[in-house]
Design a protein around this motif. Structure first.
Motif, short mmCIF file in Angstrom:
data_model
loop_
_atom_site.label_atom_id
_atom_site.label_comp_id
_atom_site.label_asym_id
_atom_site.label_seq_id
_atom_site.Cartn_x
_atom_site.Cartn_y
_atom_site.Cartn_z
N GLN A 275 0.83 -1.20 0.00
CA GLN A 275 0.00 0.00 0.00
C GLN A 275 0.87 1.26 0.00
O GLN A 275 0.53 2.25 -0.67
N MET A 276 1.96 1.23 0.74
CA MET A 276 2.85 2.39 0.78
C MET A 276 3.53 2.60 -0.57
O MET A 276 3.63 3.73 -1.06
N VAL A 277 3.97 1.51 -1.20
CA VAL A 277 4.59 1.61 -2.52
C VAL A 277 3.56 2.14 -3.52
O VAL A 277 3.88 2.98 -4.36
N LEU B 287 1.82 9.11 -6.20
CA LEU B 287 2.48 10.42 -6.18
C LEU B 287 3.26 10.65 -7.46
O LEU B 287 3.18 11.72 -8.07
N ASN B 288 4.01 9.64 -7.87
CA ASN B 288 4.81 9.74 -9.09
C ASN B 288 3.92 9.99 -10.30
O ASN B 288 4.21 10.84 -11.15
N ARG B 289 2.80 9.27 -10.37
CA ARG B 289 1.88 9.40 -11.50
C ARG B 289 1.26 10.80 -11.56
O ARG B 289 1.23 11.41 -12.62
N ILE B 290 0.79 11.29 -10.41
CA ILE B 290 0.14 12.60 -10.47
C ILE B 290 1.14 13.72 -10.75
O ILE B 290 0.80 14.71 -11.37
N ILE B 291 2.38 13.53 -10.31
CA ILE B 291 3.41 14.52 -10.64
C ILE B 291 3.67 14.51 -12.14
O ILE B 291 3.72 15.56 -12.78
N LEU C 64 -2.19 13.62 -1.04
CA LEU C 64 -1.56 12.31 -1.11
C LEU C 64 -0.37 12.20 -0.15
O LEU C 64 -0.16 11.14 0.45
N LEU C 65 0.39 13.26 0.01
CA LEU C 65 1.49 13.25 0.97
C LEU C 65 0.96 13.06 2.39
O LEU C 65 1.53 12.30 3.18
N SER C 66 -0.13 13.74 2.71
CA SER C 66 -0.73 13.60 4.04
C SER C 66 -1.25 12.19 4.27
O SER C 66 -1.10 11.62 5.36
N GLU C 67 -1.86 11.61 3.25
CA GLU C 67 -2.35 10.23 3.36
C GLU C 67 -1.19 9.26 3.55
O GLU C 67 -1.29 8.32 4.36
N LEU C 68 -0.10 9.47 2.83
CA LEU C 68 1.08 8.60 2.98
C LEU C 68 1.64 8.72 4.39
O LEU C 68 1.98 7.71 5.01
N LEU C 69 1.71 9.91 4.91
CA LEU C 69 2.21 10.12 6.26
C LEU C 69 1.32 9.40 7.28
O LEU C 69 1.82 8.70 8.16
N ALA D 222 8.97 21.63 -7.57
CA ALA D 222 10.06 20.83 -6.99
C ALA D 222 9.54 19.48 -6.52
O ALA D 222 10.05 18.90 -5.57
N GLU D 223 8.52 18.96 -7.20
CA GLU D 223 7.88 17.73 -6.78
C GLU D 223 8.85 16.55 -6.73
O GLU D 223 8.79 15.73 -5.82
N LEU D 224 9.73 16.45 -7.72
CA LEU D 224 10.65 15.31 -7.74
C LEU D 224 11.63 15.37 -6.58
O LEU D 224 12.11 14.34 -6.11
N GLU D 225 11.93 16.57 -6.09
CA GLU D 225 12.78 16.69 -4.91
C GLU D 225 12.09 16.12 -3.68
O GLU D 225 12.74 15.71 -2.73
N VAL D 226 10.77 16.10 -3.69
CA VAL D 226 9.99 15.52 -2.61
C VAL D 226 9.90 14.00 -2.79
O VAL D 226 10.08 13.23 -1.86
N LEU D 227 9.65 13.57 -4.01
CA LEU D 227 9.39 12.17 -4.28
C LEU D 227 10.61 11.27 -4.11
O LEU D 227 10.53 10.20 -3.51
#
Length: 129
Positions: free
Chosen positions: A17-19, A25-29, A41-46, A93-98
């Motif tokens: 589920q985490m992967v 995240l990667n797809r929406i970016i 999505l970041l909040s849900e992952l956290l 800077a989304e990829l810097e987050v991902l």
């Protein structure tokens, strides 16, 4: 993939589920998401990461895992790092987050969760495959 399986069903399911969340995240970016969707999505992952760590910590306590203190310290550090990564989010800077999220997830599974899985399966934990 099989190299990232721990042998403990609930842990492996949560890892999947985490992967999947990271893949989302990667797809929406890649699709040019809006900032609100990315933050959601970041909040849900956290939140799910916190749930996952609680599951692991319950299993470690229940089955007397000898590495529990170090594993819990890593969880605290990983959550802190994930919160910092999410807090540094800047549009563009989304990829810097991902990338750091992908790195910590795969690193944690390989270096910390696989030994936990080995320990639990060696004790015939009923949650094992």
């Amino acid at each position: 993939d099989a190299a990232h399986l721990t042998g403990v069903k609930i842990i492996d399911e949560q890892h999947r589920q985490m992967v999947q969340a990271v893949n989302d995240l990667n797809r929406i970016i890649a699709d040019g998401c809006d900032d609100a969707e990315l933050q959601k999505l970041l909040s849900e992952l956290l939140a799910f990461t916190e749930t996952h760590f609680a599951t692991e910590e319950m299993l470690m306590a229940k089955y007397g895992y000898p590495g529990v203190e170090e594993h819990q310290r890593q969880h605290v550090g990983l959550l802190s790092g994930l919160k910092a990564i999410a807090g540094r989010f800047n549009p563009g800077a989304e990829l810097e987050v991902l990338q750091p999220i992908q790195d910590w997830l795969m690193g944690h599974i390989q270096q910390t969760d696989k030994p936990l899985g080995t320990y639990l399966t060696s004790r015939d934990v009923s949650l094992s495959r």
